[in-house]
Enzyme design. Structure first.
Site, mmCIF file in Angstrom:
data_model
loop_
_atom_site.group_PDB
_atom_site.id
_atom_site.type_symbol
_atom_site.label_atom_id
_atom_site.label_comp_id
_atom_site.label_asym_id
_atom_site.label_seq_id
_atom_site.Cartn_x
_atom_site.Cartn_y
_atom_site.Cartn_z
ATOM 1 C CE LYS A 262 41.400 40.613 37.850
ATOM 2 N NZ LYS A 262 41.850 41.466 36.949
ATOM 3 C CD GLU B 43 36.484 38.409 44.007
ATOM 4 O OE1 GLU B 43 35.852 39.216 43.092
ATOM 5 O OE2 GLU B 43 36.974 37.338 43.555
ATOM 6 C CG HIS C 192 43.818 30.577 38.499
ATOM 7 N ND1 HIS C 192 42.724 30.654 39.510
ATOM 8 C CD2 HIS C 192 44.989 30.421 39.477
ATOM 9 C CE1 HIS C 192 43.035 30.282 40.723
ATOM 10 N NE2 HIS C 192 44.274 30.389 40.699
ATOM 11 N NE ARG D 62 42.731 40.552 27.122
ATOM 12 C CZ ARG D 62 41.990 39.485 27.081
ATOM 13 N NH1 ARG D 62 41.425 38.899 26.149
ATOM 14 N NH2 ARG D 62 42.106 38.532 28.333
#
Length: 502
Positions: A121, A205, A240, A297
């Site tokens: 990430k 973030e 999540h 994917r």
């Protein structure tokens, strides 16, 4: 003239509904499907449907579905040309891709370079910044010292998110409200990330109090054509994890959709992406969008895209992996109608969504116009504790969003699974909620409306077993098994609290 199949034989390195799904596309392309299974899955539906099936180890995933040497041994023994990884398990494992390539077997997916870059990430955010794709404001540096992270946190502002660089599914993620809480959150997130992914690197973030989760399906061939296949709305999440997905998003105007789609294509081009992938984005209350991550994917929720576009993404993956060009261009992509998908889990919403196990005593899959069920279920099947508790994906298509929503609600009411507690009733509550119906929701929907969505405990499994047996005797115009089990009749004695069950 009949075309030769792109491959003669494909091994499906997965289980459950996605293995069944890939088998179907293989059949339609004239390809012989080969299955693998653990000892716990010896009688699974994907094993029954494949031309060949090989046991790869005991029930624990580490000893079976993640056992790369054994899977490659089976691939060589079966003489397959290619491997389809599905999603989860080894689908984003570069070591598995390299092992396939070393064995002369095609991996149906992207290159290891793209997979590795987008799997980090931190590295992916840096790449997107360089490509001009908007990213969430934050800190993505290599310096992982507490002092540096505290300094950068003050620049990002609070609340903020601590996220694992190699993470997913909410693991290694913490919301931090103030600077005093940061050291403990960092320690906890790093510890969880190391245990889950073998990498404790984190980044910071900005945390949005109101944001939507929008993702764009990407499909790219080896001839350089990179297409977007429109978006999916994935904001309905719990811990999540997505539980409801739809295509298209009710939040996007045509202009905003075009801007986000262009950014998604640019993101894929920046890493020279090939095959199917998904660019995930956040959309804030002011309609500003940010790159979140790329999944290299096939996504769990790919059926809603297939339903509105009339495409088969698994077939496209196989054809691209065989070096064939995509048989359509961006101008050919046009969505028709609306599709909504829900994930049916073996879990108990009345008990903090604890996974449930047991044997399926009765099973009735919903049918009807616009209804699609992707599952690996059959009656008498044992639901074990070894794998993800998702039982099926139920999708409804309609000419518009409201038609799809109503069809899906009815399909859920028609979906009978007795013997294992599921989240079906909970999903109905979500779909019937006025804010969902209006399309006014964000990623905090489940938290904000928890009281509205709360359920009482289901009937004991012993009562469900009796209901399943009696259900076999019900004929014609009498009540369905589901109505009997769920007690929609106010006079149903199974729901009387003043009676004792002997």
């Amino acid at each position: 003239m009949t075309q030769n199949p792109p491959f003669q034989k494909i091994l499906i390195a997965n289980r459950g509904e996605i293995a069944v799904r890939v088998i179907r596309s293989c059949r339609e392309l004239g390809i012989s499907p080969v299955a693998i299974y653990s000892e716990a899955d010896a009688s699974a539906l994907h094993v029954q449907l494949a031309d060949q099936a090989f046991c790869v180890g005991p029930a624990p995933a580490l000893e079976s579905y993640l056992n790369i040497p054994r899977i490659l041994e089976v691939a060589r023994e079966a003489g397959v040309d290619a491997v389809h990884p599905g999603y989860g398990f080894l689908s984003e494992n570069t070591a598995f891709v390299e092992a396939c390539q070393a064995a002369g077997i095609v991996f149906i997916g992207p290159s290891t370079e793209a997979m590795e870059l987008m799997g980090s990430k931190i590295a992916s955010k840096r790449c997107m910044d360089q490509a001009g794709v908007p990213t969430v404001p934050g800190y993505y540096g290599d310096d992982q010292s507490l002092e540096r992270l505290q300094s950068e946190a003050l620049k990002v502002g609070f609340p903020l998110l601590v996220k694992a660089s190699a993470g997913g599914g909410g693991k290694g993620m913490r919301v931090v409200e103030k600077i005093e809480d940061l050291p403990a959150a960092l320690a906890s997130a790093k510890r969880e990330a190391l245990n889950a992914f073998g990498d404790d690197a984190v980044f910071l973030e900005r945390y949005f109090t109101s944001v939507r989760h929008i993702e764009f399906q990407i499909l790219a061939d080896t001839q350089g054509q990179v297409l977007h296949l429109c978006e999916r709305e994935c904001s309905i999440q719990r811990r999540h994890q997505k539980i409801v997905e739809e295509a298209l998003s009710p939040a996007l105007s045509e202009d905003l959709r075009a801007q986000m789609a262009a950014a998604a294509v640019q993101a894929a081009k920046a890493v020279h992406y090939v095959n199917a992938g998904t660019i995930e984005m956040l959309l804030d209350a002011e309609n500003r969008f940010y790159f979140l991550e790329m999944n290299t994917r096939l996504q769990v929720e790919h059926p809603v895209t297939e339903q509105v576009l009339g495409l088969d993404l698994v077939k496209a993956q196989i054809q691209v992996a065989a070096g064939q060009p995509l048989p359509f261009s961006q101008n050919d992509i046009s969505a028709r109608g609306h599709a909504i998908e829900v994930r049916v889990y073996a879990e108990d919403p009345a008990r903090q969504f604890m996974p449930t196990t047991g044997h399926i005593l009765a099973l009735k899959l919903p049918q009807g116009p616009g209804i699609r069920v992707d599952s690996g279920l059959y009656r008498t099947q044992e639901i074990t504790p070894y794998y993800d508790p998702m039982l099926a994906k139920l999708v409804a298509w309609g000419p518009d969003r409201e038609s799809a929503r109503l069809r899906l609600i009815q399909a859920l009411k028609d979906f009978v699974i007795l013997g294992v507690t599921t989240n079906i009733a909970y999903l109905i509550r979500v779909l019937e909620h006025p804010q969902f119906q209006a399309g006014h929701f964000d990623t905090h929907f489940v938290e904000h409306y928890a009281a509205d969505l709360q359920l009482a405990a289901e009937l004991p499994l012993s009562v469900q077993a009796v209901a399943a047996l009696l259900g076999k005797q019900m004929q014609g115009g009498q009540r369905s098994v589901q109505n009997f089990a769920q007690g929609q009749d106010a006079h149903n004695p199974w729901l009387r609290t003043d009676l004792k069950l002997l």
